[in-house]
Design an enzyme around this catalytic site. Structure first.
Site, PDB file in Angstrom:
ATOM      1  CB  SER A 306       9.295  46.049  42.474  1.00  0.00           C
ATOM      2  OG  SER A 306      10.704  45.688  43.221  1.00  0.00           O
ATOM      3  CG  ASP A 317       6.797  58.432  52.640  1.00  0.00           C
ATOM      4  OD1 ASP A 317       5.700  58.409  52.096  1.00  0.00           O
ATOM      5  OD2 ASP A 317       7.215  57.471  53.073  1.00  0.00           O
ATOM      6  CE  LYS A 331       9.054  41.948  43.848  1.00  0.00           C
ATOM      7  NZ  LYS A 331      10.033  42.524  44.549  1.00  0.00           N
TER       8      LYS A 331
END
Length: 565
Positions: A306, A317, A331
């Site tokens: 999460s 990224d 998740k």
């Protein structure tokens, strides 16, 4: 971040308006006509009927015996919600406080860390300036009685002990303590108070310029805790940081965003969420981050979920730092907690989140099949994923590329830039036995008792290292202790596991000081291959990273990815 639907908000107003209109009509048209009109108005405003509400209504009004409807509903709601997805959940009112407590960052209690390894409540640490500290409780005390109830040697579960020690702030609890060197019980009265729960459990320097921070969850106070820790570590020479998110199952999304912001330059996309209506909410860094200058390594494993994945994904990224460890949980669903009037709540999945390159990292699931979903981690272990990255397969259609050209994948967790397999080389039969039978831990409790004065004097990692390094016979003394407790020495096993046993003993002892988990990681980190690899990577980088990596301009939309329902 998410709004209730307009119909939910406005419906009571429409109903109230309809009733008011009926009363108005009654004054002018007479009672019978008004009643008919009121019924018609209410029918036109009524919520749609379904089998669930109809069935409950029929049971309540027509079933042959009286039924406790509240109890029936409490048993029914979890079954309904479980059919949606693995993370939507109904929380009964009786469980709300316990579930919310770690995330709220505080509770009402007496301010001690205790353990019951030998069916006795042993105080390991006392929170400085907390209620117990003010009352005179010290580390090493045994709690014999709580109020008028004997608790020592009674087989009382630790959960029940916690319940008896906690209570509303301002209330009193009487304790009878057994203290080393004192022949009779020490009586104290503790006034319960607000006790902070730290989500950041360790912060220390591992080398002259590499710091280590362990974040266990994303609570309301996590961002503030991190800022305090980083400020303190900078005064100790920190220029590089290892951020440990292993085992961190998540928490508040806003805290993950705020922490990501600390490491990123301005105008970097951190995360975006998308709801059922394809409404997208994007979060960007604002350029005020205090840690954008630090070389960074982030540790993850299959227990990182999460908010941990949001943070790791945002940094990965944006080519910021190096992600090290094993593949994260997977998740990518966002829950909103919706309260009911009785104190219970529904945590309902209302959106999906995506990393800056457009990755959904929610692993596949089948609605209503919680058993298969829960078995995923065990399946990873059985398929050798914990030991080899070669066993991991990603759908090539979910491949994305970071601005610096690094390949990343969606569809099932964050894959680290550097995979570090689970290390079992030192896990001999002897080690597993002394660890599994809790003999290793019990030894450290007795050691702490015998050296309580020295341990209570520890204030810094340098103090602790000097104290532990001075004990040259620690492992040999433990081996004799284990033999007295039923585990015969095995020379070959002990030689193979010696470094791990020594590190584990010192780590547990360190946790018995005011340093708590920082004292633990001071000794255990040389045996932790993931931390060792992170130190090596920060000192001699092999994965290209950039603290100023370019990303998509703010007006561009990230790539779409197929959802997995």
């Amino acid at each position: 971040m998410y709004r209730n639907s307009r119909s939910t908000v406005l419906l009571p107003l429409f109903v109230a308006a309809g009733v008011a209109l009926g009363i108005f009509l009654g004054q002018f048209l007479g009672r019978s006509s008004a009643e008919s009109d009121i019924r018609g108005i209410l029918r036109s405003l009524a919520l749609p009927q379904n089998k669930v509400s109809q069935t409950l209504s029929l049971i309540e009004t027509q079933y042959v015996d009286s039924v406790a409807m509240d109890s029936l509903v409490e048993r029914t709601l979890p079954v309904i919600v479980a059919e949606l997805d693995p993370h939507s959940v109904y929380i009964p009112a009786s469980e709300m406080a316990e579930i919310n407590e770690p995330l709220d960052g505080e509770f009402d209690g007496i301010g001690v860390v205790f353990n019951m390894a030998t069916d006795t409540v042993i105080v390991l640490n006392v929170i400085p300036s907390g209620p117990s500290d003010k009352a005179g409780v010290v580390a090493g005390d045994r709690i014999v009685r709580i109020n008028d109830s004997l608790v020592a040697g009674q087989g009382i579960p630790q959960r029940e002990i916690m319940r008896r020690l906690r209570g509303k702030r301002g209330t009193e609890v009487r304790l009878a303590l057994e203290r080393r060197g004192i022949g009779e019980a020490v009586e104290v009265t503790v006034v319960r108070g607000k006790i902070p729960i730290r989500s950041l459990t360790a912060a220390l320097m591992l080398t002259d310029d590499i710091a280590f921070v362990k974040l266990d969850q994303f609570a309301r106070t996590s961002h503030a805790e991190l800022l305090d820790a980083l400020a303190a570590l900078r005064t100790q020479g920190m220029r590089r940081l290892i951020l440990d998110l292993r085992g961190n199952s998540g928490g508040f999304l806003d805290q993950a965003i705020a922490i990501a912001n600390e490491f990123l330059p301005a105008e970097r996309l951190i995360v975006y969420t998308e709801d059922r209506n394809h409404e997208r909410i994007e979060q960007y860094s604002d350029g005020t981050g205090s840690a954008a200058d630090l070389d960074l390594a982030v540790l993850i494993d299959e227990g990182s979920a999460s908010s941990s994945e949001i943070l790791a994904g945002a940094l990965q990224d944006n080519d910021r730092g190096t992600i090290i460890g094993r593949r994260s949980f997977g998740k990518g669903l966002v829950q909103q907690q919706i309260p009911y009037a009785d104190g219970s709540a529904l945590r309902l999945t209302v959106a999906r989140y995506y990393t800056p390159t457009g990755r959904s990292i929610q692993k596949p699931y089948t609605s209503g099949d919680a058993e298969a979903y829960d078995a995923d981690i065990w399946n990873r272990y059985q398929h050798n994923e914990f030991f080899s990255a070669d066993s991991i397969r990603f759908d090539d259609s979910l491949r994305r590329t970071t601005p610096a050209g690094k390949t990343v994948y969606g569809g099932g967790g964050i894959m680290p830039d550097l995979f570090v397999p689970l290390d079992t080389t030192a896990l001999t039969k002897y080690y597993l036995e002394v660890s599994g039978r809790n003999i290793l831990y019990r030894y450290t409790i007795e050691y702490a008792d015998a050296h309580r004065r020295e341990l209570n004097a520890v204030r810094t990692t340098a103090d602790l290292r000097a104290l532990l390094d001075a004990d040259k016979g620690l492992v040999d003394d433990f081996v004799r202790y284990a033999a007295r407790n039923g585990v015969a020495p095995r020379a070959g096993d002990i030689a193979r596991s010696r470094s791990l046993i020594e590190a584990q003993l010192k780590a547990y002892i360190g946790r018995n000081t005011a340093l708590e988990d920082s004292g633990y990681f001071l000794s255990i980190h040389p045996q932790d291959e993931v931390i060792v690899r992170a130190i090596a990577e920060l000192e001699h980088p092999t994965v290209p990273t950039s603290k100023e990596a370019a990303v998509q301009p703010a007006d561009e939309k990230p790539a779409e990815e197929a959802s997995h329902d």
